[in-house]
Design a protein around this motif. Structure first.
Motif, mmCIF file in Angstrom:
data_model
loop_
_atom_site.group_PDB
_atom_site.id
_atom_site.type_symbol
_atom_site.label_atom_id
_atom_site.label_comp_id
_atom_site.label_asym_id
_atom_site.label_seq_id
_atom_site.Cartn_x
_atom_site.Cartn_y
_atom_site.Cartn_z
ATOM 1 N N VAL A 137 -10.486 -1.118 -0.124
ATOM 2 C CA VAL A 137 -9.511 -1.296 -1.208
ATOM 3 C C VAL A 137 -9.791 -0.242 -2.264
ATOM 4 N N HIS A 138 -8.726 0.317 -2.831
ATOM 5 C CA HIS A 138 -8.869 1.308 -3.892
ATOM 6 C C HIS A 138 -9.191 0.632 -5.223
ATOM 7 N N THR A 196 0.842 -1.193 0.000
ATOM 8 C CA THR A 196 0.000 0.000 0.000
ATOM 9 C C THR A 196 0.875 1.239 0.000
ATOM 10 N N GLY A 197 0.239 2.385 -0.325
ATOM 11 C CA GLY A 197 0.961 3.649 -0.299
ATOM 12 C C GLY A 197 1.987 3.760 -1.412
ATOM 13 N N GLY A 216 -7.656 -5.240 5.833
ATOM 14 C CA GLY A 216 -7.959 -3.816 5.813
ATOM 15 C C GLY A 216 -9.453 -3.550 5.783
ATOM 16 N N VAL A 224 -7.068 4.248 2.186
ATOM 17 C CA VAL A 224 -6.169 3.105 2.333
ATOM 18 C C VAL A 224 -4.762 3.672 2.477
ATOM 19 N N ALA A 225 -4.098 3.347 3.582
ATOM 20 C CA ALA A 225 -2.767 3.897 3.889
ATOM 21 C C ALA A 225 -2.812 5.418 3.947
ATOM 22 N N ALA A 262 3.731 0.583 -3.036
ATOM 23 C CA ALA A 262 3.025 -0.177 -4.069
ATOM 24 C C ALA A 262 3.270 0.395 -5.449
ATOM 25 N N THR A 293 -6.207 -0.365 -7.317
ATOM 26 C CA THR A 293 -5.576 -1.619 -6.908
ATOM 27 C C THR A 293 -6.313 -2.805 -7.508
#
Length: 204
Positions: free
Chosen positions: A128-129, A39-40, A125, A172-173, A43, A132
């Protein structure tokens, strides 16, 4: 003029098609560098690395052409042939096209399969984006071929059609953008809620 205008238009249309194809393939290749297990900014490191390699390759190609200008004749010939082929007018047989259309139509996505995939990508988590999810779909068959060239907006439209709740401020993150929340997926679907209410009224 008409005899020259037709091949010129074919080359122009073909050149535009070849250019769009190259940009689309480069975009998909760069996007595949994103890691779904991170993440972030970590990724996206693979994407930046691929973008740097692509830029370096274009720079080296430019240096080679500067050193050997005669290569432009070769590149021009290859481009012209590719543009001529890509600019071929589409011919459709009015008898065969209707019969072939159902075979080429993409099958409908299953909501439960999509829901399972989203929950898997979320892991532990809370969400989710969509980017992604799109990267995962473009990296794994059989969805890779179907989703090549998709944007986040394309995926969002299909999720909405499947009645999957999407939100533009999913974090997310620490990064808010379009995504799906776990609590929305774990809530009963409208169809399940309707069946439950119908069963309760029947039992009463």
């Amino acid at each position: 003029m008409s005899r020259l205008a037709r091949p010129a238009a074919r080359l122009a249309n073909g050149s535009a098609a070849v250019a769009r194809g190259l940009v689309r393939r480069a975009t998909v290749w760069v996007a595949r560098g994103r890691r779904a297990d991170l993440t972030g900014w970590r990724a996206a490191l693979g994407c930046w690395l691929r973008l740097a390699l692509l830029t370096l390759g274009l720079y080296l190609l430019w240096r080679v052409v500067r050193a050997v200008p005669a290569l432009l004749w070769l590149f021009s010939g290859v481009w012209t042939v590719a543009a001529w082929r890509a600019g071929r007018p589409a011919t459709q047989d009015p008898i065969e096209t209707p019969a072939e259309a159902p075979a080429e139509a993409a099958p409908e996505l299953d909501r439960e399969a999509v829901r399972t995939l989203l929950l898997t990508l979320m892991g532990t988590g809370s969400g989710v984006h969509l980017r992604t999810v799109l990267t995962h779909l473009q990296q794994h068959p059989p969805t890779a071929a179907r989703t090549a060239g998709w944007k986040v907006a394309d995926l969002r439209a299909r999720l909405v059609a499947l009645r999957v709740p999407v939100d533009r401020s999913v974090k997310v993150a620490g990064v808010p953008t379009w995504g799906v929340r776990r609590r929305d997926l774990e809530a009963p679907s409208p169809a399940a809620a309707q069946e439950a209410s119908t069963g309760a009224s029947t039992a009463a």
